[in-house]
Design an enzyme around this catalytic site. Sequence first.
Site, PDB file in Angstrom:
ATOM      1  N   GLY A  86     -16.166  22.094   3.271  1.00  0.00           N
ATOM      2  CA  GLY A  86     -14.714  22.146   3.314  1.00  0.00           C
ATOM      3  C   GLY A  86     -14.192  20.867   3.938  1.00  0.00           C
ATOM      4  N   ALA A  87     -12.874  20.786   4.062  1.00  0.00           N
ATOM      5  CA  ALA A  87     -12.271  19.594   4.635  1.00  0.00           C
ATOM      6  C   ALA A  87     -12.700  19.403   6.093  1.00  0.00           C
ATOM      7  CB  ALA A  87     -10.750  19.704   4.538  1.00  0.00           C
TER       8      ALA A  87
ATOM      9  N   ASP B 239      -1.858  24.921  -3.951  1.00  0.00           N
ATOM     10  CA  ASP B 239      -2.986  24.096  -4.410  1.00  0.00           C
ATOM     11  C   ASP B 239      -3.882  24.895  -5.358  1.00  0.00           C
ATOM     12  OD1 ASP B 239      -4.436  21.758  -4.637  1.00  0.00           O
ATOM     13  OD2 ASP B 239      -5.599  22.079  -2.808  1.00  0.00           O
TER      14      ASP B 239
ATOM     15  N   LYS C 247     -16.919  29.866   7.451  1.00  0.00           N
ATOM     16  CA  LYS C 247     -16.456  28.471   7.528  1.00  0.00           C
ATOM     17  C   LYS C 247     -16.646  28.019   8.957  1.00  0.00           C
ATOM     18  CE  LYS C 247     -12.732  27.277   4.354  1.00  0.00           C
ATOM     19  NZ  LYS C 247     -11.325  26.928   4.203  1.00  0.00           N
TER      20      LYS C 247
HETATM   21  P1  ATP Z   1     -11.089  21.431   0.717  1.00  0.00           P
HETATM   22  O1  ATP Z   1      -9.787  21.186   1.353  1.00  0.00           O
HETATM   23  O2  ATP Z   1     -11.949  20.218   0.534  1.00  0.00           O
HETATM   24  O3  ATP Z   1     -10.997  22.242  -0.530  1.00  0.00           O
HETATM   25  P2  ATP Z   1     -11.619  23.617   2.525  1.00  0.00           P
HETATM   26  O4  ATP Z   1     -11.810  23.336   3.973  1.00  0.00           O
HETATM   27  O5  ATP Z   1     -10.354  24.203   2.138  1.00  0.00           O
HETATM   28  O6  ATP Z   1     -11.926  22.297   1.741  1.00  0.00           O
HETATM   29  P3  ATP Z   1     -12.910  25.581   0.917  1.00  0.00           P
HETATM   30  O7  ATP Z   1     -12.403  24.997  -0.350  1.00  0.00           O
HETATM   31  O8  ATP Z   1     -12.332  26.885   1.324  1.00  0.00           O
HETATM   32  O9  ATP Z   1     -12.799  24.537   2.099  1.00  0.00           O
HETATM   33  O10 ATP Z   1     -14.505  25.749   0.841  1.00  0.00           O
HETATM   34  C1  ATP Z   1     -15.351  24.679   0.496  1.00  0.00           C
HETATM   35  C2  ATP Z   1     -16.392  25.151  -0.502  1.00  0.00           C
HETATM   36  O11 ATP Z   1     -17.239  26.149   0.090  1.00  0.00           O
HETATM   37  C3  ATP Z   1     -15.818  25.826  -1.740  1.00  0.00           C
HETATM   38  O12 ATP Z   1     -15.496  24.896  -2.728  1.00  0.00           O
HETATM   39  C4  ATP Z   1     -16.962  26.766  -2.148  1.00  0.00           C
HETATM   40  O13 ATP Z   1     -17.944  26.058  -2.873  1.00  0.00           O
HETATM   41  C5  ATP Z   1     -17.570  27.176  -0.826  1.00  0.00           C
HETATM   42  N1  ATP Z   1     -16.996  28.444  -0.364  1.00  0.00           N
HETATM   43  C6  ATP Z   1     -15.887  28.588   0.392  1.00  0.00           C
HETATM   44  N2  ATP Z   1     -15.630  29.868   0.638  1.00  0.00           N
HETATM   45  C7  ATP Z   1     -16.589  30.580   0.027  1.00  0.00           C
HETATM   46  C8  ATP Z   1     -16.871  31.989  -0.110  1.00  0.00           C
HETATM   47  N3  ATP Z   1     -16.082  32.885   0.457  1.00  0.00           N
HETATM   48  N4  ATP Z   1     -17.940  32.376  -0.829  1.00  0.00           N
HETATM   49  C9  ATP Z   1     -18.728  31.437  -1.411  1.00  0.00           C
HETATM   50  N5  ATP Z   1     -18.526  30.106  -1.330  1.00  0.00           N
HETATM   51  C10 ATP Z   1     -17.474  29.670  -0.620  1.00  0.00           C
END
Ligand code: ATP
Length: 442
Positions: free
Chosen positions: A18-19, A130, A38
């Site tokens: 994630g970010a 988004d 996370k």
């Molecule tokens: P970004 O802003 O880069 O999208 P983020 O911090 O919002 O990052 P997420 O998009 O929620 O993070 O999660 C990153 C990745 O982790 C997702 O693209 C997915 O591959 C995986 N992931 C997140 N949540 C789950 C989940 N509940 N089950 C399975 N995989 C997950």
Amino acid sequence: MAADFVEGWLLGQTLGEGAFGEVKLVINNATGEAVAMKMIDLRKYTDAALSVKKETAIQRSLRHPNVLQYYGKRSHANFEYIFLEYCSGGELFDRIEPDLGMAVKDARRYFRQLLSGVEYLHSRGVAHRDIKPENLLLDQYDNIKISDFGMATMFRFKGVERLLDRRCGTLPYVAPEVLKEPYRASPADLWSCGIVLVTMLSGVLPWDQPSSKCKNYEDWCIGGVLGSNGPWKTMTAGVLGLLTGILADDPQNRSALERVQSHPWMSTQSSDDIDYGSNLEEFSISLSQPLPSGDHTASLIAHETDDREMTCFSQPIACDDLLLASQMNLTQSASQGVFQKLVKRMTRFFVGCEYAQATERLTAVLRSMIQCQWKISQTRGITVTTTDNRKMQLIYKVNFIDMDGKLLVDFRLSKGCGLEFKRRFVQIKKSLADVIIQGSCN
Ligand code: ATP
Ligand code: MG
């Protein structure tokens, strides 16, 4: 073997980045229940605390079969841990074949579920801002789960709607008025859903951004499906009519969500076009606890003062341990899990050669690709950093996993456009065809 994480729970493999850090799988030893976690390193990402707080405040009040369920969060030793419903089906972009898309009946089913989730969000006054295939996860039954509430905001409170003025989202998916601001939340989210539908049906994005800077978009505004090049040619009149209503430049002329849902194309049924477990009634039966009332949820949010909050209503039975455990051992991370525990993913294949030869072959292909850099890690992984056709950063990871005497080469997007990532994967797969064990994946 996975490391013991919280007593009774094992820390599994990394699901994604994630970010603000990694997302890991956590599995209950006794019941096999799986939860996504996370992990946010607050020392590394100093601006993370506030955005996590905002994101979880919105997410915890949500409950719908097509919205990723939030279980709770806790803090420990400069880390913030967020526990979420685990989606073993991967991400929607993985099901989209570059330049082809997917079967129309699958696209329709996903689109229906997406609209159902978005309709729910809007009914709760929440704008996602988004929506794109990278943020649409799939559960074990292949149901859409809207995830990533990092850009979400409340646009309606006590029945009063406010206009939004933050430019946010991802350019190819963003509505034209978002670039001009202020804008209304619901039509902007619906626009992004329309772009998702285009990618599902064609495997391409119709334009880089919806502004006069982009010729494809200008052509669309002037001539619609007839006047523009783009992914429209292979689409039926029915869906083109639907898309014309959703992708109307002026949000005032854009179809409303309810109108889209009742469009004839949406209800075209074929015998194998069934939504498994996607209605709320069916969903609630599978929960361990009853659905909360809206008021109950609101009061929990209002009274939350403890970091070790526990707001979950549908959490796995043993999830309390995760939220309340006093000890957390994150020193060891798990080795690769067994194949069954891996998230479903199309971007992987088995090779009939040793690790050394496989990396040599892969790096030779990477060398031939433009603007491509990579780093080989000690743990049999390669991180590839490149830029896509839109000059956006694209980062993906390749992991080599020994499995049943064969070597699995697993590609995972870390950052950037899912469709562009799949394009690279297809190119690499073609180049390695002679060492790939055919029909061995997924
Ligand atoms: P970004 O802003 O880069 O999208 P983020 O911090 O919002 O990052 P997420 O998009 O929620 O993070 O999660 C990153 C990745 O982790 C997702 O693209 C997915 O591959 C995986 N992931 C997140 N949540 C789950 C989940 N509940 N089950 C399975 N995989 C997950
Ligand atoms: Mg994301």
